[in-house]
Scaffold this motif. Sequence first.
Motif, PDB file in Angstrom:
ATOM      1  N   ASP A  97       0.839  -1.197   0.000  1.00  0.00           N
ATOM      2  CA  ASP A  97       0.000   0.000   0.000  1.00  0.00           C
ATOM      3  C   ASP A  97       0.870   1.241   0.000  1.00  0.00           C
ATOM      4  O   ASP A  97       2.021   1.209   0.436  1.00  0.00           O
ATOM      5  CB  ASP A  97      -0.875   0.039   1.258  1.00  0.00           C
ATOM      6  N   ASP A  99       0.195   3.922   1.767  1.00  0.00           N
ATOM      7  CA  ASP A  99       0.044   4.754   2.968  1.00  0.00           C
ATOM      8  C   ASP A  99       1.051   4.430   4.073  1.00  0.00           C
ATOM      9  O   ASP A  99       0.914   4.912   5.185  1.00  0.00           O
ATOM     10  CB  ASP A  99      -1.382   4.640   3.509  1.00  0.00           C
ATOM     11  N   GLN A 101       1.377   1.863   5.761  1.00  0.00           N
ATOM     12  CA  GLN A 101       0.941   0.900   6.779  1.00  0.00           C
ATOM     13  C   GLN A 101       1.798  -0.358   6.651  1.00  0.00           C
ATOM     14  O   GLN A 101       1.993  -1.083   7.617  1.00  0.00           O
ATOM     15  CB  GLN A 101      -0.535   0.544   6.581  1.00  0.00           C
ATOM     16  N   ARG A 199       2.105  -4.115  11.637  1.00  0.00           N
ATOM     17  CA  ARG A 199       1.334  -3.205  10.792  1.00  0.00           C
ATOM     18  C   ARG A 199       1.322  -1.828  11.442  1.00  0.00           C
ATOM     19  O   ARG A 199       1.055  -1.695  12.634  1.00  0.00           O
ATOM     20  CB  ARG A 199      -0.085  -3.751  10.671  1.00  0.00           C
ATOM     21  N   ARG A 202      -1.562   4.442   9.389  1.00  0.00           N
ATOM     22  CA  ARG A 202      -1.425   5.222   8.172  1.00  0.00           C
ATOM     23  C   ARG A 202      -0.538   6.438   8.456  1.00  0.00           C
ATOM     24  O   ARG A 202      -0.742   7.134   9.449  1.00  0.00           O
ATOM     25  CB  ARG A 202      -2.833   5.682   7.812  1.00  0.00           C
TER      26      ARG A 202
HETATM   27 MG    MG Z   1      -4.240   1.682   4.458  1.00  0.00          MG
END
Ligand code: MG
Length: 314
Positions: A97, A99, A101, A199, A202
């Motif tokens: 991704d 962002d 993350q 994880r 964001r």
């Molecule tokens: Mg995300």
Amino acid sequence: MTVPLIAVVIPVFNEEAVLPQLFTRLEALFAAQPGCRWEAVLVDDGSRDGSAGLIRAQAARDPRFRLVELSRNFGFQSALSAGLARTGEAAAAVTMDADLQDPPEVIPALVAAWRDGADIVRATRRTRSETGLRRAGFDLFHSLYGRLTDYPIEPNTGTFGLLGRAAIEAFNGLPERHRFFPGLRAWIGFQTADVPYDRQERAAGQPQQSFHRLARYAMDGLFSFSYLPLRLLTYCGLFVAGMGFAVGLFFAVRRILGVETAATGFTTLVTLVLFLGGVQLIGIGVLGEYLGRIYDEVKHRPQYIVKDAGKDRR
Ligand code: MG
Ligand code: UDP
């Protein structure tokens, strides 16, 4: 020793707030990993903010970055497919991704697992950052999915991971339009390794996948990997028909023996009619889910349309 080219495929939708940080972290990663050549394939999924411009500027500064622009917003799964289809000479592709993350700092561990012989490397989440409704939705999906399909996905994995060349080709060769990446990644097989990571939150900006979109992907995942909803309908039909037969026989016998003569049972009738009507509507809905997907597949429309694949960068 050969120096493999690794592509990092990143779908981007309205991410101008995090892109500068993403570029910096990727550049740092590339610099710290001289054993590989790197390329970042950023797929702009019809962003309405300045994302495409930022990526284009970055590509002009650093030829390892490349912009693939879709003609409108096609959704995360399509953007990912568009990126993977454009990793031409790369020996492996990392999917992640935009962002942050999925921290780019985990990528060396993915590459190491690939170099140790795995064709597919999944980054598994030791911790998850979602809470509340989203979290409950993910948990519900994974428990349903695990029960329904023959190709279980590890519940703590998402998109983040690495595909070797053979796995990329297998994925690109899949003909279907409704794609659910983690499910297909499990379906194509290959030797798979897991790399745990934490994880992150964001880094900036807002989540770009609406709850509605996520729900749709969940349905795609369930319906395209399982016939169980259809089978359950058959069982349900058999059960209701069997009950109906038994109850009918019971009342017929009572009538014949003269035990029951008056016309009663209005409430029973209404209940049965409504219940059966409901069961039938659910059945039609489930059929519709499959039918709609079949219709989409036979239309043979492309999954996405590329507006600009970026200038050849080598
Ligand atoms: Mg995300
Ligand atoms: N994304 C995309 N198209 C969309 C929605 C999202 O390419 O229509 C991208 C987004 O830019 C991000 C990734 O998909 O890189 C995951 O999106 P998001 O972080 O919003 O989803 P979540 O973290 O909630 O799964």
